[in-house]
Design a protein around this motif. Structure first.
Motif, PDB file in Angstrom:
ATOM      1  N   LYS A 194       5.630   1.125  -5.135  1.00  0.00           N
ATOM      2  CA  LYS A 194       5.307   0.222  -6.234  1.00  0.00           C
ATOM      3  C   LYS A 194       3.803   0.099  -6.429  1.00  0.00           C
ATOM      4  O   LYS A 194       3.315  -0.067  -7.553  1.00  0.00           O
ATOM      5  CB  LYS A 194       5.887  -1.177  -5.963  1.00  0.00           C
ATOM      6  CG  LYS A 194       7.394  -1.224  -5.817  1.00  0.00           C
ATOM      7  CD  LYS A 194       8.123  -0.969  -7.115  1.00  0.00           C
ATOM      8  CE  LYS A 194       8.047  -2.173  -8.031  1.00  0.00           C
ATOM      9  NZ  LYS A 194       8.831  -1.969  -9.275  1.00  0.00           N
ATOM     10  N   SER A 195       3.040   0.175  -5.332  1.00  0.00           N
ATOM     11  CA  SER A 195       1.600  -0.050  -5.414  1.00  0.00           C
ATOM     12  C   SER A 195       0.922   0.452  -4.145  1.00  0.00           C
ATOM     13  O   SER A 195       1.525   0.459  -3.067  1.00  0.00           O
ATOM     14  CB  SER A 195       1.342  -1.557  -5.580  1.00  0.00           C
ATOM     15  OG  SER A 195      -0.025  -1.854  -5.442  1.00  0.00           O
ATOM     16  N   THR A 196      -0.336   0.901  -4.277  1.00  0.00           N
ATOM     17  CA  THR A 196      -1.160   1.221  -3.100  1.00  0.00           C
ATOM     18  C   THR A 196      -2.436   0.379  -3.203  1.00  0.00           C
ATOM     19  O   THR A 196      -3.473   0.864  -3.662  1.00  0.00           O
ATOM     20  CB  THR A 196      -1.498   2.721  -3.034  1.00  0.00           C
ATOM     21  OG1 THR A 196      -2.022   3.143  -4.297  1.00  0.00           O
ATOM     22  CG2 THR A 196      -0.280   3.551  -2.718  1.00  0.00           C
ATOM     23  N   PRO A 197      -2.363  -0.891  -2.785  1.00  0.00           N
ATOM     24  CA  PRO A 197      -3.476  -1.819  -2.987  1.00  0.00           C
ATOM     25  C   PRO A 197      -4.691  -1.546  -2.114  1.00  0.00           C
ATOM     26  O   PRO A 197      -5.788  -2.014  -2.407  1.00  0.00           O
ATOM     27  CB  PRO A 197      -2.865  -3.176  -2.653  1.00  0.00           C
ATOM     28  CG  PRO A 197      -1.774  -2.861  -1.675  1.00  0.00           C
ATOM     29  CD  PRO A 197      -1.222  -1.542  -2.118  1.00  0.00           C
ATOM     30  N   LEU A 198      -4.495  -0.818  -1.016  1.00  0.00           N
ATOM     31  CA  LEU A 198      -5.572  -0.505  -0.088  1.00  0.00           C
ATOM     32  C   LEU A 198      -5.472   0.962   0.312  1.00  0.00           C
ATOM     33  O   LEU A 198      -4.386   1.563   0.217  1.00  0.00           O
ATOM     34  CB  LEU A 198      -5.471  -1.390   1.156  1.00  0.00           C
ATOM     35  CG  LEU A 198      -5.745  -2.882   0.961  1.00  0.00           C
ATOM     36  CD1 LEU A 198      -5.259  -3.672   2.161  1.00  0.00           C
ATOM     37  CD2 LEU A 198      -7.238  -3.117   0.743  1.00  0.00           C
ATOM     38  N   PRO A 199      -6.562   1.539   0.780  1.00  0.00           N
ATOM     39  CA  PRO A 199      -6.532   2.968   1.100  1.00  0.00           C
ATOM     40  C   PRO A 199      -5.498   3.355   2.146  1.00  0.00           C
ATOM     41  O   PRO A 199      -5.017   4.487   2.148  1.00  0.00           O
ATOM     42  CB  PRO A 199      -7.955   3.259   1.599  1.00  0.00           C
ATOM     43  CG  PRO A 199      -8.576   1.938   1.875  1.00  0.00           C
ATOM     44  CD  PRO A 199      -7.917   0.971   0.949  1.00  0.00           C
TER      45      PRO A 199
END
Length: 309
Positions: free
Chosen positions: A76-81
């Motif tokens: 759904k999301s990759t908010p951080l590396p």
């Protein structure tokens, strides 16, 4: 990051794997933190590898985006590396290993004189690293601890691990993903030799989960020189974490009882980190940008992202 200690709103479960910390949120979402821990021979080594988690997470994100037209994926999301948030799926208890070449475990089986691996018959007359006439699927059981075990298609269905209908769909997805992976690798002058996929299900929909086509889950050869090396009986130049296993074996460690992990010097740690960054750039064709995130900032960013999902 060696390990995480997030406290997240709605957190209903936590699982610490060999290299990943996984938080379940409201039994609906999963927050996967890909740490800098490194494992080999089913043992977590004592020192982390800087930026390894970022490498694996970002390669997986790129590859899942490049294959989402083939099969839905969990992201759904990759908010951080080094963090991915995605759907919580009911995981199938098998890993779909697919092999394009006679390499690694398949070669060791073949070299011993056996011609059947996971119920699949391998043709006579092949040399190590030769291409199979067509890719073969050699599934394994999915072990939370210890070693995964080889298993055949027939055994999986007979034991009720996966229904016949679902398993046939997993096979189709596996071969299609592998074909796409080979195409992407060829664009980078690489050969995708073998890899594994994990799948899960929500309702009637099957999703590919976890990571795909990363240097930890896959083996790559350089295409340049492949044919010449095969003709001359020379080992292929690999792009995978196999070099870590080789270093351990050279220093007397294969994960067996009584063996001690050799000292991981700063020089060795830095060389492994540089190798992972090289892997990222070769596999993706993108320049790697090191990103450092403070633990407090990481938690705040993950919480903010969860609120938007």
């Amino acid at each position: 990051m060696l390990e995480s200690s997030f406290k997240l709103p709605g957190q209903t479960a936590f699982y610490k794997g060999k290299v990943r910390d996984v938080y379940t949120i409201d039994d609906r979402l999963m927050v996967m933190v890909v740490s800098d821990r490194i494992s080999a021979f089913d043992v977590v080594l004592p020192r982390p590898i800087p930026y390894k988690g970022q490498v694996l997470n970002q390669v997986a994100a790129i590859m899942l985006e490049a294959t989402k037209d083939i099969v839905p994926n969990w992201v759904k999301s990759t908010p951080l590396p080094n963090v991915t948030i995605g759907l919580k799926c009911e995981t199938f208890p098998v890993e779909m290993v697919v092999r394009g070449n006679l390499t690694g475990h398949a070669w060791r089986t073949y070299k011993s004189g056996q011609r059947v691996l996971c119920g699949v018959t391998m043709p006579e007359g092949l040399k190590e690293n030769d291409f199979f006439p067509t890719p073969i699927i050699t599934p394994t059981t999915k072990a939370h601890e210890g070693h995964d075990e080889d298993i055949s298609r027939e055994e999986i269905i007979a034991q009720g691990l996966v229904s016949k209908e679902d398993y046939e769909q997993l096979e189709k997805y596996t071969l299609a993903l592998f074909e796409r992976g080979k195409e992407l690798a060829a664009q980078r002058g690489l050969i995708l030799v073998d890899t594994k996929y994990e799948f899960g299900k929500i309702g009637d929909t099957i999703y590919v989960i976890d990571e795909i086509h990363t240097p930890d889950s896959s083996r790559y050869f350089y295409a340049a020189g492949y044919e010449e090396n095969q003709q001359n009986g020379v080992q292929q130049k690999q792009l995978s974490k196999e070099f870590v296993r080789e270093w351990l074996m050279e220093n007397g460690f294969q994960g067996k009882e009584g063996q001690v992990v050799p000292e991981m010097t700063d020089e060795f740690i830095n060389s492994v980190s540089e190798r992972y960054i090289e892997l990222f750039e070769n596999i993706t064709g993108q320049q790697f940008v090191k990103e450092d995130v403070a633990a407090a900032d990481a938690v705040a960013k993950v919480i903010a992202e969860l609120k938007s999902l």
